[in-house]
Design a protein around this motif. Structure first.
Motif, PDB file in Angstrom:
ATOM      1  N   GLN A   1      44.164  50.611  48.485  1.00 23.14           N
ATOM      2  CA  GLN A   1      42.823  50.667  47.924  1.00 23.14           C
ATOM      3  C   GLN A   1      42.606  51.896  47.059  1.00 23.14           C
ATOM      4  O   GLN A   1      42.011  51.804  46.012  1.00 23.14           O
TER       5      GLN A   1
ATOM      6  N   ARG B   1      36.125  49.254  51.676  1.00 27.66           N
ATOM      7  CA  ARG B   1      36.389  50.681  51.843  1.00 27.66           C
ATOM      8  C   ARG B   1      35.519  51.269  52.951  1.00 27.66           C
ATOM      9  O   ARG B   1      34.327  51.015  53.020  1.00 27.66           O
TER      10      ARG B   1
ATOM     11  N   SER C   1      36.510  48.677  46.246  1.00 26.72           N
ATOM     12  CA  SER C   1      35.647  49.354  47.212  1.00 26.72           C
ATOM     13  C   SER C   1      34.962  48.410  48.191  1.00 26.72           C
ATOM     14  O   SER C   1      34.256  48.877  49.084  1.00 26.72           O
TER      15      SER C   1
ATOM     16  N   LEU D   1      41.243  52.010  43.226  1.00 27.69           N
ATOM     17  CA  LEU D   1      39.927  52.578  42.961  1.00 27.69           C
ATOM     18  C   LEU D   1      40.021  53.656  41.891  1.00 27.69           C
ATOM     19  O   LEU D   1      39.225  53.697  40.959  1.00 27.69           O
TER      20      LEU D   1
ATOM     21  N   MET E   1      36.611  48.192  40.234  1.00 28.39           N
ATOM     22  CA  MET E   1      36.011  49.140  41.183  1.00 28.39           C
ATOM     23  C   MET E   1      35.337  48.396  42.326  1.00 28.39           C
ATOM     24  O   MET E   1      35.479  48.771  43.491  1.00 28.39           O
TER      25      MET E   1
END
Length: 94
Positions: free
Chosen positions: A7, A58, A55, A11, A51
């Motif tokens: 991730q 996340r 996320s 990102l 993005m």
């Protein structure tokens, strides 16, 4: 834990793509080049989509860069990055 490693680079890369798109768009605006403006806007939109995807799952308590990310968000004008950095900083006690 493997998703942590997957991730973060996604990102970061998506933020870089957004910033690059903003720069290309600014050059297009300054020079009057519609092709550059369009290309910049497409890159920004792709960066935003990436993005959001990076996320989605996340966890700000264990992922993120805290104050550094928050400040980078302020500098680049990326509200999502600023918000996620603030959340991460709060969890890390920064």
């Amino acid at each position: 834990m493997a998703s942590n490693n997957n991730q973060q680079p996604g990102l970061i890369a998506s933020h870089v793509e957004y910033i690059k798109g903003a720069a290309v768009g600014a050059i297009g605006a300054a020079t009057g080049s519609e092709a550059w403006k369009q290309s910049g806007e497409e890159e920004k939109q792709h960066g935003i989509s990436a993005m959001k995807a990076a996320s989605e799952n996340r966890d700000p308590a264990t992922q993120g860069y805290g104050k550094v990310e928050e400040l980078a968000g302020r500098v680049t004008g990326c509200e999502g990055m600023e918000k996620e950095g603030a959340e991460s900083a709060a969890h890390k006690g920064q």
